[in-house]
Write a protein that holds these residues in place. Sequence first.
Motif, PDB file in Angstrom:
ATOM      1  N   VAL C 185      88.325  -1.049  55.576  1.00 32.05           N
ATOM      2  CA  VAL C 185      88.271  -1.893  56.775  1.00 32.05           C
ATOM      3  C   VAL C 185      86.996  -1.552  57.549  1.00 32.05           C
ATOM      4  O   VAL C 185      86.354  -0.536  57.283  1.00 32.05           O
ATOM      5  CB  VAL C 185      89.528  -1.705  57.668  1.00 32.05           C
ATOM      6  CG1 VAL C 185      90.796  -1.959  56.848  1.00 32.05           C
ATOM      7  CG2 VAL C 185      89.559  -0.331  58.323  1.00 32.05           C
ATOM      8  N   PHE C 186      86.633  -2.398  58.508  1.00 31.21           N
ATOM      9  CA  PHE C 186      85.405  -2.119  59.258  1.00 31.21           C
ATOM     10  C   PHE C 186      85.673  -1.123  60.381  1.00 31.21           C
ATOM     11  O   PHE C 186      86.819  -0.875  60.764  1.00 31.21           O
ATOM     12  CB  PHE C 186      84.776  -3.412  59.790  1.00 31.21           C
ATOM     13  CG  PHE C 186      85.551  -4.123  60.880  1.00 31.21           C
ATOM     14  CD1 PHE C 186      85.579  -3.645  62.187  1.00 31.21           C
ATOM     15  CD2 PHE C 186      86.250  -5.293  60.595  1.00 31.21           C
ATOM     16  CE1 PHE C 186      86.278  -4.312  63.192  1.00 31.21           C
ATOM     17  CE2 PHE C 186      86.961  -5.965  61.591  1.00 31.21           C
ATOM     18  CZ  PHE C 186      86.982  -5.469  62.884  1.00 31.21           C
ATOM     19  N   ALA C 187      84.602  -0.548  60.889  1.00 32.20           N
ATOM     20  CA  ALA C 187      84.671   0.277  62.094  1.00 32.20           C
ATOM     21  C   ALA C 187      83.761  -0.360  63.127  1.00 32.20           C
ATOM     22  O   ALA C 187      82.664  -0.821  62.791  1.00 32.20           O
ATOM     23  CB  ALA C 187      84.210   1.701  61.798  1.00 32.20           C
ATOM     24  N   VAL C 188      84.230  -0.433  64.358  1.00 32.84           N
ATOM     25  CA  VAL C 188      83.400  -0.968  65.442  1.00 32.84           C
ATOM     26  C   VAL C 188      83.369   0.066  66.563  1.00 32.84           C
ATOM     27  O   VAL C 188      84.365   0.750  66.837  1.00 32.84           O
ATOM     28  CB  VAL C 188      83.927  -2.357  65.912  1.00 32.84           C
ATOM     29  CG1 VAL C 188      85.300  -2.261  66.540  1.00 32.84           C
ATOM     30  CG2 VAL C 188      82.937  -3.020  66.857  1.00 32.84           C
ATOM     31  N   ASP C 189      82.214   0.210  67.167  1.00 36.85           N
ATOM     32  CA  ASP C 189      81.996   1.248  68.168  1.00 36.85           C
ATOM     33  C   ASP C 189      82.562   0.792  69.516  1.00 36.85           C
ATOM     34  O   ASP C 189      82.605  -0.401  69.816  1.00 36.85           O
ATOM     35  CB  ASP C 189      80.492   1.510  68.265  1.00 36.85           C
ATOM     36  CG  ASP C 189      80.161   2.790  68.993  1.00 36.85           C
ATOM     37  OD1 ASP C 189      81.079   3.572  69.302  1.00 36.85           O
ATOM     38  OD2 ASP C 189      78.964   3.007  69.261  1.00 36.85           O
ATOM     39  N   GLY C 190      82.977   1.752  70.317  1.00 36.46           N
ATOM     40  CA  GLY C 190      83.579   1.462  71.611  1.00 36.46           C
ATOM     41  C   GLY C 190      82.558   1.232  72.713  1.00 36.46           C
ATOM     42  O   GLY C 190      81.375   0.984  72.463  1.00 36.46           O
ATOM     43  N   ALA C 191      83.026   1.344  73.944  1.00 33.77           N
ATOM     44  CA  ALA C 191      82.206   1.038  75.115  1.00 33.77           C
ATOM     45  C   ALA C 191      81.331   2.223  75.503  1.00 33.77           C
ATOM     46  O   ALA C 191      81.601   3.363  75.149  1.00 33.77           O
ATOM     47  CB  ALA C 191      83.106   0.670  76.285  1.00 33.77           C
ATOM     48  N   PHE C 192      80.277   1.913  76.260  1.00 30.48           N
ATOM     49  CA  PHE C 192      79.399   2.934  76.827  1.00 30.48           C
ATOM     50  C   PHE C 192      79.427   2.718  78.333  1.00 30.48           C
ATOM     51  O   PHE C 192      79.038   1.653  78.819  1.00 30.48           O
ATOM     52  CB  PHE C 192      77.989   2.767  76.262  1.00 30.48           C
ATOM     53  CG  PHE C 192      77.015   3.818  76.706  1.00 30.48           C
ATOM     54  CD1 PHE C 192      77.018   5.064  76.098  1.00 30.48           C
ATOM     55  CD2 PHE C 192      76.116   3.561  77.723  1.00 30.48           C
ATOM     56  CE1 PHE C 192      76.120   6.047  76.509  1.00 30.48           C
ATOM     57  CE2 PHE C 192      75.223   4.538  78.134  1.00 30.48           C
ATOM     58  CZ  PHE C 192      75.222   5.784  77.526  1.00 30.48           C
TER      59      PHE C 192
END
Lengths: 285, 285, 285
Positions: C185-192
Amino acid sequence: MRSKLFVPGARPELFAKALAGEADALSFDLEDAVPAERKADARVRVAEFVGSDPVRMAAKVVIVRINAIDSGYFQDDLIAVARDGVALLNLPKIESAQALLAAIGDIERAEAANGVAEPIRLLVNIETPVALAHAAEIAVAHPRVAGLQLGLGDLFEPYGIDRRGIANVHAAMFAVRMAAAQAGVFAVDGAFADLSDDAGFSAEAGMSRRLGYIGKTCIHPRQVALANAAFAASDEELAAARRIVAAAQSAAQQGRGAFVVDGKMVDLPFLKRAQALVAAAQAHA
Amino acid sequence: MRSKLFVPGARPELFAKALAGEADALSFDLEDAVPAERKADARVRVAEFVGSDPVRMAAKVVIVRINAIDSGYFQDDLIAVARDGVALLNLPKIESAQALLAAIGDIERAEAANGVAEPIRLLVNIETPVALAHAAEIAVAHPRVAGLQLGLGDLFEPYGIDRRGIANVHAAMFAVRMAAAQAGVFAVDGAFADLSDDAGFSAEAGMSRRLGYIGKTCIHPRQVALANAAFAASDEELAAARRIVAAAQSAAQQGRGAFVVDGKMVDLPFLKRAQALVAAAQAHA
Amino acid sequence: MRSKLFVPGARPELFAKALAGEADALSFDLEDAVPAERKADARVRVAEFVGSDPVRMAAKVVIVRINAIDSGYFQDDLIAVARDGVALLNLPKIESAQALLAAIGDIERAEAANGVAEPIRLLVNIETPVALAHAAEIAVAHPRVAGLQLGLGDLFEPYGIDRRGIANVHAAMFAVRMAAAQAGVFAVDGAFADLSDDAGFSAEAGMSRRLGYIGKTCIHPRQVALANAAFAASDEELAAARRIVAAAQSAAQQGRGAFVVDGKMVDLPFLKRAQALVAAAQAHA
């Protein structure tokens, strides 16, 4: 517990000086620092000292590192030092939840024999690759576990892993920190062997502090001030934390959840961290 | 095994040159370097060469990488090369202890059919994210496992993970090293694809050496000298190790456990490391 | 999904502007950005908007972050937004495969009640130390899981882990990336969080991109362009990928498996990566 000073159990002439120093915690050692022929004497001297009035009245966390379960010294160590006044028993060479629970069975029996008022909590060393893999399982295995301590000497040296490689150190620190966080227990950093390298000590302490470790082990009194400095919040951090706490109060009055402080979006986890920093600073003030 | 030279099984004209070179180990490949229509011929040529007198008399570790269990070539590879003279079978694409044990069953049957004197030990490639998660389980699953080899190409490229990011490389290296250490087996570093980038090769080799890897895979003879240099102890390291070994002898005579050398507190794990360095230097001298 | 813009569910005045912007994905939030007294209104407004014609016709990935299973809002959120037109439900605070499967049971019931045509896929947040330890188990637990999203604020702040420490950030990113890769599955980065620190945003986005993350969460429209830039392939990368794809075609015609491009040995995993880069560039052209 910013600084945790290691005190060799076979050298009672150092005990009073350690007590008079600036370390937040004293860790009396019955294990590696005590040769076989001194084990019996060391445990008597340590038990005597930690039960003495000056220690009971001092604002120090009192820790005793006992020998490993299979060392042949474990039961005698427990009978001697599983006593009121010892805040934490430090257990070396634990590699699994099962081993920890076996040790706790023995500790319970020793406490009952000694009439200990309140179960003594445990600081468990994570100092082998097997232990590192099981660190979370060990940390959650029993509510007596108060914290995990990273032992890099044993974890790295037998395997030829270079401790001067900061990436190596960080990877081990991160793994132990996450294991402790899973269990909601603290993590405390281990010793730094090079007594002449203050910058190296401070670098390692800074790294563990940025990972949320509460303090570092010191093997010489001169390292205590370095540890106390490394684990204290800076004035700037404290001021920022206070601004967040104040802004949270305003936001709560206005019925808002998230808000911006110093250009940063602040929500619950950031607020909790700020509150913890402010509280820790007040405790050491 | 500082340098492990990759030798394509379909190119027998390279075999003698590889044998004459400076690599500590030769790894004959029947897998990715051999196209389907050459598989049968390659396994015959490799079997012939590794069983020949020059190879048997050479001071080289002889390794054969065979095709994966589900490749359709596995059984034929085993019958051809599971023979005396092969020190290590290199198994690709193993992702679980179960898969390893199934492969070992086939290897045992091939060895029995071939009348092999002594079970051939295994070098298991860790080269997928699933394998990385199971690396310790794989390493401890069977005493035939001699070592783990990190394969970064397969681990990173299909997932868009940048190998030039040294933090990426380090994280994978650390995970495989800890898995190997849990099992008490060695870890050996994989290949570095950019043949023109000696500095990149040496940087990666230096990183794995500082993690206690024993050597690095070379895909071109010109990388062999770089690997041999990267995994040799420096004169300075050796001298320090010799001072520790000498000081340990004095300390033992005086009945002390821990002692200070070059300003560093030395105890058992440091001593073991120093002894291993001194022994390795003597072996290569 | 290079950029995933966070849109507070309680602020419908922002919805049309978000839709008109450059974000690849819009993530409407019903959770932390919505105070308790606005929950009911927010879910109605979000449901209404995501079901509207302009959204249906826009080339945006539509995501809704709902409240946690045990929040008391979960069932009402599902009935409101588990509807056609929502590409991904974003689930916060999942810590185990068991919790995920329980949530999926509720989602199935809501979809059946709403007559949803096709099961809505899930984007699962990994945002606690326990979740991080179970991330692979969560990712493989059900085919509805489309991706994992790293949430560093919740993962780090309560434990005093400093996010400015890039080694800290990398270690968490690597763990989530490997878990996602295990499941395919994909990974997506969180907020900054720091809205004024564009360089910090881009540094974090660059790190996650080099780990194969597909994009980054933006909490302000001005971060969208930064994310789109960070996750686009450079001209140089694209040109190199095209050379590899072309060389593979020649090599295939000549019956060779591995070949050299730009001095680098190229085999199957490298080729797949190059093909993916070329395909992604064509999709965004």
